[in-house]
Design an enzyme around this catalytic site. Structure first.
Site, PDB file in Angstrom:
ATOM      1  N   HIS A 153       0.986  -1.288   0.009  1.00 19.65           N
ATOM      2  CA  HIS A 153       0.051   0.068   0.016  1.00 19.65           C
ATOM      3  C   HIS A 153       0.664   1.237  -0.147  1.00 19.65           C
ATOM      4  O   HIS A 153       1.771   1.294   0.565  1.00 19.65           O
ATOM      5  CB  HIS A 153      -1.015   0.003   1.165  1.00 19.65           C
ATOM      6  N   ASP A 154       0.305   2.145  -0.960  1.00 18.38           N
ATOM      7  CA  ASP A 154       0.894   3.669  -0.804  1.00 18.38           C
ATOM      8  C   ASP A 154       2.319   3.665  -1.178  1.00 18.38           C
ATOM      9  O   ASP A 154       3.220   4.722  -0.985  1.00 18.38           O
ATOM     10  CB  ASP A 154       0.881   4.229   0.637  1.00 18.38           C
ATOM     11  N   GLY A 199       5.325  -1.160   2.847  1.00 19.64           N
ATOM     12  CA  GLY A 199       4.287   0.060   2.642  1.00 19.64           C
ATOM     13  C   GLY A 199       5.121   1.189   2.549  1.00 19.64           C
ATOM     14  O   GLY A 199       6.131   1.572   2.940  1.00 19.64           O
TER      15      GLY A 199
END
Length: 256
Positions: free
Chosen positions: A120-121, A138
């Site tokens: 994520h991200d 992440g």
């Protein structure tokens, strides 16, 4: 005209451009946008929040815009943005963002090899190669034209500079500055990525300046003083400024 297998599922709310090929057993969720001239081989899954550009190739088992593997994620609407002309190989997984940044971004002209994972991200540039079974935690940032070999493990929040070569099997929790080879155990500076730089058209003069910049910075007891000395010796050289700015802005420190 799109060619969609009768054995594929495309949600009525999905938005498809033109000339896409959707193979058997593919699943395209709602709240997805796919551009033109993409090819999805069999068994590709595009989850909600995907925003995909043009000319990408997704191989069997790839899973895009998956729910983040982050316990802080509470179901907020987030995205996974993928640019153009990427090759995303078998069983690769890319998570969508969380409330932290709201999106995961993959640029264009990247080769993402089988079984690799982008969490994520993350912010992945363009011209990047990520090897088999490499895992990005992440909020990793990877600048353009970096190469990560197979089975590399990266700690969350790390940044990887442009034009680097990271040797297979490395694991690290600090930033890797641009233009270098990183390797060994623990992961450390192993010289310049000279072959890669020459292939990308860097002149011998520029390579010498990059090499001398690292000599100055790494040999100085205080990195801040080394940065000042490098800038004084090579004022206005963009490659030198990239190195110095990268190190100055590093939040996790750099490998040495």
């Amino acid at each position: 005209m799109n060619i969609i297998s009768e054995m594929a599922y495309v949600d009525p709310e999905a938005q498809l451009g033109d000339n896409n090929i959707i193979g058997p057993f593919c699943y395209i969720d709602k709240d997805t946008v796919i551009g033109n001239n993409n090819k999805l081989y069999n068994s590709v899954t595009i989850h909600m929040g995907a925003r995909i550009g043009n000319g990408n190739e997704f191989f069997p088992g790839a899973s895009i815009s998956t729910k983040p593997q982050d316990l802080k994620y509470k179901g907020e609407r987030t995205f996974c943005e993928i640019g153009d002309n990427n090759s995303i190989r078998e069983s690769a997984t890319i998570s969508r963002g969380t409330a932290s940044k709201g999106k995961t971004v993959v640029g264009s002209n990247n080769l993402l090899m089988e079984n690799m994972h982008i969490a994520h991200d993350c912010m992945i540039g363009s011209g990047v190669i990520i090897g088999n079974s490499t895992k990005l935690a992440g909020e990793i940032v990877i600048d353009d034209n970096a190469i990560l070999s197979a089975t590399v493990l990266t700690h969350q929040f790390c940044r990887i500079g442009g034009y680097v070569m990271i040797q297979g099997g490395c694991r690290f929790s600090q930033d890797i500055p641009p233009y270098i080879i990183a390797g060994k155990e623990p992961t450390r500076y192993c010289g310049l990525n000279i072959i890669g730089l020459r292939r990308r058209g860097f002149s011998n003069e520029t390579i010498d300046m990059i090499h001398n910049t690292y000599r100055i910075i790494y040999s100085n007891g205080i990195i801040k003083d080394g940065i000042q000395e490098a800038r004084a010796q090579y004022p206005g050289v963009k490659e030198v400024e990239y190195i110095c700015s990268f190190i100055e802005n590093s939040k996790r420190g750099i490998i040495r």
